[in-house]
Design an enzyme around this catalytic site. Structure first.
Site, PDB file in Angstrom:
ATOM      1  N   SER A 222       0.857  -1.192   0.000  1.00  0.00           N
ATOM      2  CA  SER A 222       0.000   0.000   0.000  1.00  0.00           C
ATOM      3  C   SER A 222       0.890   1.238   0.000  1.00  0.00           C
ATOM      4  O   SER A 222       1.747   1.386   0.870  1.00  0.00           O
ATOM      5  CB  SER A 222      -0.895  -0.002   1.241  1.00  0.00           C
ATOM      6  OG  SER A 222      -1.735   1.125   1.244  1.00  0.00           O
TER       7      SER A 222
ATOM      8  N   LYS B   6      -0.833  -0.869  -4.560  1.00  0.00           N
ATOM      9  CA  LYS B   6      -2.094  -0.186  -4.200  1.00  0.00           C
ATOM     10  C   LYS B   6      -1.769   1.262  -3.922  1.00  0.00           C
ATOM     11  O   LYS B   6      -0.863   1.550  -3.120  1.00  0.00           O
ATOM     12  CB  LYS B   6      -2.702  -0.868  -2.982  1.00  0.00           C
ATOM     13  CG  LYS B   6      -3.719  -0.056  -2.187  1.00  0.00           C
ATOM     14  CD  LYS B   6      -4.403  -0.934  -1.155  1.00  0.00           C
ATOM     15  CE  LYS B   6      -4.762  -0.172   0.092  1.00  0.00           C
ATOM     16  NZ  LYS B   6      -5.481  -1.043   1.072  1.00  0.00           N
ATOM     17  N   LEU B   7      -2.475   2.162  -4.589  1.00  0.00           N
ATOM     18  CA  LEU B   7      -2.246   3.593  -4.389  1.00  0.00           C
ATOM     19  C   LEU B   7      -3.382   4.180  -3.564  1.00  0.00           C
ATOM     20  O   LEU B   7      -4.555   3.970  -3.903  1.00  0.00           O
ATOM     21  CB  LEU B   7      -2.196   4.323  -5.739  1.00  0.00           C
ATOM     22  CG  LEU B   7      -1.172   3.846  -6.775  1.00  0.00           C
ATOM     23  CD1 LEU B   7      -1.286   4.708  -8.036  1.00  0.00           C
ATOM     24  CD2 LEU B   7       0.242   3.863  -6.212  1.00  0.00           C
ATOM     25  N   LYS B   8      -3.035   4.904  -2.509  1.00  0.00           N
ATOM     26  CA  LYS B   8      -4.038   5.676  -1.787  1.00  0.00           C
ATOM     27  C   LYS B   8      -4.452   6.837  -2.681  1.00  0.00           C
ATOM     28  O   LYS B   8      -3.583   7.478  -3.310  1.00  0.00           O
ATOM     29  CB  LYS B   8      -3.444   6.206  -0.474  1.00  0.00           C
ATOM     30  CG  LYS B   8      -3.196   5.137   0.561  1.00  0.00           C
ATOM     31  CD  LYS B   8      -4.483   4.516   1.045  1.00  0.00           C
ATOM     32  CE  LYS B   8      -4.223   3.501   2.129  1.00  0.00           C
ATOM     33  NZ  LYS B   8      -5.467   2.876   2.613  1.00  0.00           N
TER      34      LYS B   8
ATOM     35  N   ASP C  39      -7.175   2.837  -3.311  1.00  0.00           N
ATOM     36  CA  ASP C  39      -7.956   2.814  -2.069  1.00  0.00           C
ATOM     37  C   ASP C  39      -8.261   4.245  -1.666  1.00  0.00           C
ATOM     38  O   ASP C  39      -7.349   5.036  -1.428  1.00  0.00           O
ATOM     39  CB  ASP C  39      -7.160   2.119  -0.961  1.00  0.00           C
ATOM     40  CG  ASP C  39      -7.979   1.969   0.327  1.00  0.00           C
ATOM     41  OD1 ASP C  39      -7.460   1.349   1.275  1.00  0.00           O
ATOM     42  OD2 ASP C  39      -9.123   2.447   0.375  1.00  0.00           O
TER      43      ASP C  39
ATOM     44  N   ASN D 100     -10.402   5.127   0.923  1.00  0.00           N
ATOM     45  CA  ASN D 100     -10.771   5.274   2.333  1.00  0.00           C
ATOM     46  C   ASN D 100     -11.956   6.236   2.493  1.00  0.00           C
ATOM     47  O   ASN D 100     -11.862   7.224   3.254  1.00  0.00           O
ATOM     48  CB  ASN D 100      -9.577   5.743   3.171  1.00  0.00           C
ATOM     49  CG  ASN D 100      -8.547   4.642   3.368  1.00  0.00           C
ATOM     50  OD1 ASN D 100      -7.450   4.709   2.816  1.00  0.00           O
ATOM     51  ND2 ASN D 100      -8.877   3.607   4.124  1.00  0.00           N
TER      52      ASN D 100
ATOM     53  N   GLU E 265     -11.055   0.511  -4.013  1.00  0.00           N
ATOM     54  CA  GLU E 265     -11.392   0.111  -2.639  1.00  0.00           C
ATOM     55  C   GLU E 265     -12.103   1.254  -1.911  1.00  0.00           C
ATOM     56  O   GLU E 265     -11.597   2.385  -1.885  1.00  0.00           O
ATOM     57  CB  GLU E 265     -10.109  -0.271  -1.909  1.00  0.00           C
ATOM     58  CG  GLU E 265     -10.263  -0.848  -0.534  1.00  0.00           C
ATOM     59  CD  GLU E 265      -8.919  -1.208   0.095  1.00  0.00           C
ATOM     60  OE1 GLU E 265      -7.910  -1.296  -0.623  1.00  0.00           O
ATOM     61  OE2 GLU E 265      -8.874  -1.376   1.327  1.00  0.00           O
TER      62      GLU E 265
ATOM     63  N   ASP F 287     -13.947  -2.273   2.222  1.00  0.00           N
ATOM     64  CA  ASP F 287     -13.056  -2.423   3.381  1.00  0.00           C
ATOM     65  C   ASP F 287     -13.868  -1.972   4.608  1.00  0.00           C
ATOM     66  O   ASP F 287     -14.517  -2.795   5.260  1.00  0.00           O
ATOM     67  CB  ASP F 287     -11.803  -1.567   3.149  1.00  0.00           C
ATOM     68  CG  ASP F 287     -10.853  -1.514   4.348  1.00  0.00           C
ATOM     69  OD1 ASP F 287      -9.706  -1.061   4.165  1.00  0.00           O
ATOM     70  OD2 ASP F 287     -11.227  -1.923   5.457  1.00  0.00           O
TER      71      ASP F 287
ATOM     72  N   LYS G 153     -10.126  -7.741   7.084  1.00  0.00           N
ATOM     73  CA  LYS G 153      -9.265  -7.315   8.198  1.00  0.00           C
ATOM     74  C   LYS G 153      -9.887  -7.856   9.477  1.00  0.00           C
ATOM     75  O   LYS G 153     -10.975  -7.428   9.868  1.00  0.00           O
ATOM     76  CB  LYS G 153      -9.192  -5.796   8.298  1.00  0.00           C
ATOM     77  CG  LYS G 153      -8.495  -5.122   7.131  1.00  0.00           C
ATOM     78  CD  LYS G 153      -8.515  -3.616   7.317  1.00  0.00           C
ATOM     79  CE  LYS G 153      -7.825  -2.923   6.178  1.00  0.00           C
ATOM     80  NZ  LYS G 153      -7.927  -1.441   6.306  1.00  0.00           N
TER      81      LYS G 153
ATOM     82  N   GLY H 203      -4.463  -4.676   5.584  1.00  0.00           N
ATOM     83  CA  GLY H 203      -3.434  -4.429   6.600  1.00  0.00           C
ATOM     84  C   GLY H 203      -3.751  -3.178   7.392  1.00  0.00           C
ATOM     85  O   GLY H 203      -4.389  -2.262   6.894  1.00  0.00           O
TER      86      GLY H 203
END
Ligand SMILES: CC(=O)N[C@@H](Cc1ccc2ccccc2c1)C(=O)O
Ligand SMILES: [Mg+2]
Length: 368
Positions: free
Chosen positions: A135, A161-163, A189, A191, A214, A239, A263, A291
């Site tokens: 990540s 994986k790129l935020k 992702d 968030n 995500e 997630d 998770k 994670g």
């Protein structure tokens, strides 16, 4: 097995580099560890709550408080205790899944060590090593991002994986594709940083062949994700929204996701995480291990979980040195893009006393 007490232990682990997401920047991991002492063995648990309630409603001080005042005392009533009984014994206390997961994990570790049984065997692992993704946080520039991605690909990570967040999404994805090509396994992702009003903008990610996007929307907006899924070509992975096997089934049946990030802390424990895996497998939905910047203790358990048959996508089970210069357990080292599944009883690892002492900021013994 008779639980005689639980030690709460706070450790402060500096990160090798700041980790920036749509909800903030972290430079240090403030972790709550649990050591369950029983008449047969000891076990370790790790609470994945962040310092502040930014990823979810839980936060480390709150987890420590609810464990001290409610969850640990509730186990005193049980003469005999095994890990399957922990979460049901705590059912009357609402929420606090990460705190409950940590307590179950410590009791499960003690139980398995006493039985000489590895966690991977207990969960139903079918692999001896798991492919690892990484990540990558939001960076100050695209150039900095490309250097970081180059380093991780060099290290052998099999998936990037790129935020992302509004203002940092299409351009970094395009830059990674242009620099590293179309064959690199790539996902993003958010968030929860977007709303349904951003649907047309998020569709601009479709040409880049991402594995998934995500948690683009708010964790409670399951129907919004279902509507977004009808608009985007890129598969949606959830997630934060998936808090139990039941919520996974509901999200899948509502068409809100076609992939799930599992998770254990978020869903209330490793035993519930296995049930999430089973429900997703029953619906033909692939899963991968998320994670939470765990220490080697949580990392060991996540690698064991990632070895179950339905974990068909590389997870965020990165090596210890992705986050920490020194781990509190023998480090997990990437080998040919994989991490080995621990084979010793329980978690298969335990803290190195000196390393643990060096980062411990406080302990609290809770006798039962
Ligand atoms: C690896 C990854 O992206 N994890 C979480 C988000 C996350 C981000 C930042 C964190 C900082 C400190 C502790 C846990 C954290 C978890 C996720 O998948 O959404
Ligand atoms: Mg996520």
């Amino acid at each position: 097995m008779k639980l005689t007490g639980v030690e709460l232990r706070r450790v402060r682990m500096p990160l090798v580099a700041p980790f920036r997401t749509s909800f903030g920047v972290e430079t240090t991991r403030d972790v709550l560890l649990l050591r369950a002492v029983t008449d047969e063995a000891e076990g370790w648990g790790e609470c994945v709550a962040l310092t502040d309630p930014l990823y979810s409603s839980e936060y480390v001080d709150g987890a420590a408080d609810v464990l001290r005042r409610y969850l640990v005392p509730a186990l005193a009533a049980h003469e005999r205790l095994d890990a399957n009984m922990v979460v049901p014994a705590l059912h009357r206390f609402k929420g606090h899944r990460m705190a409950k997961a940590a307590l179950e994990m410590a009791v499960l570790d003690a139980e398995l060590r006493a039985a000489g049984r590895p966690l991977a065997r207990e969960l139903g692992a079918v692999r001896e090593r798991v492919p690892c993704g990484v990540s990558v946080g939001i960076m100050g520039s695209v150039g900095e991002l490309l250097d970081a991605v180059d380093g991780y690909l060099e290290a052998g990570y099999v998936r990037i994986k790129l935020k992302i967040q509004p203002g940092w999404d299409v351009e970094p994805v395009r830059a990674v594709r242009e620099r590293f090509g179309d064959d690199v396994l790539l996902q993003v992702d958010a968030n929860t940083a977007y709303t349904l009003a951003d649907a047309r903008h998020l569709a601009r990610l479709d040409p880049f062949g991402l594995l998934l996007i995500e948690q683009p929307l708010d964790e409670e907006d399951v129907l919004g994700h279902a509507e977004l899924a009808r608009t985007l070509a890129t598969p949606i992975c959830l997630d934060e929204s998936i808090t139990s096997a039941k919520s996974a089934a509901d999200a899948i049946r509502l068409g809100a996701c076609s992939i799930v990030n599992i998770k254990p802390g978020r869903v209330g424990g490793y035993l519930e995480a296995r049930r999430v895996h089973d429900v997703c497998a029953a619906h033909g939905v692939p899963v991968w291990a998320g994670g939470m910047l765990e220490t080697g203790l949580g990392r060991a358990a996540n690698v064991a979980l990632a070895a179950l048959p339905g974990f068909t996508l590389p997870g965020d089970t990165s090596a210890s040195d992705r986050y920490y210069r020194t781990d509190i357990t023998p480090p997990f080292v990437l080998e040919d893009g994989h991490l080995p599944v621990p084979t010793a009883p329980g978690l298969g690892v335990e803290p190195l006393p000196d390393a643990l002492a060096a980062v411990t900021t406080g302990t609290d013994w809770l006798p039962l």
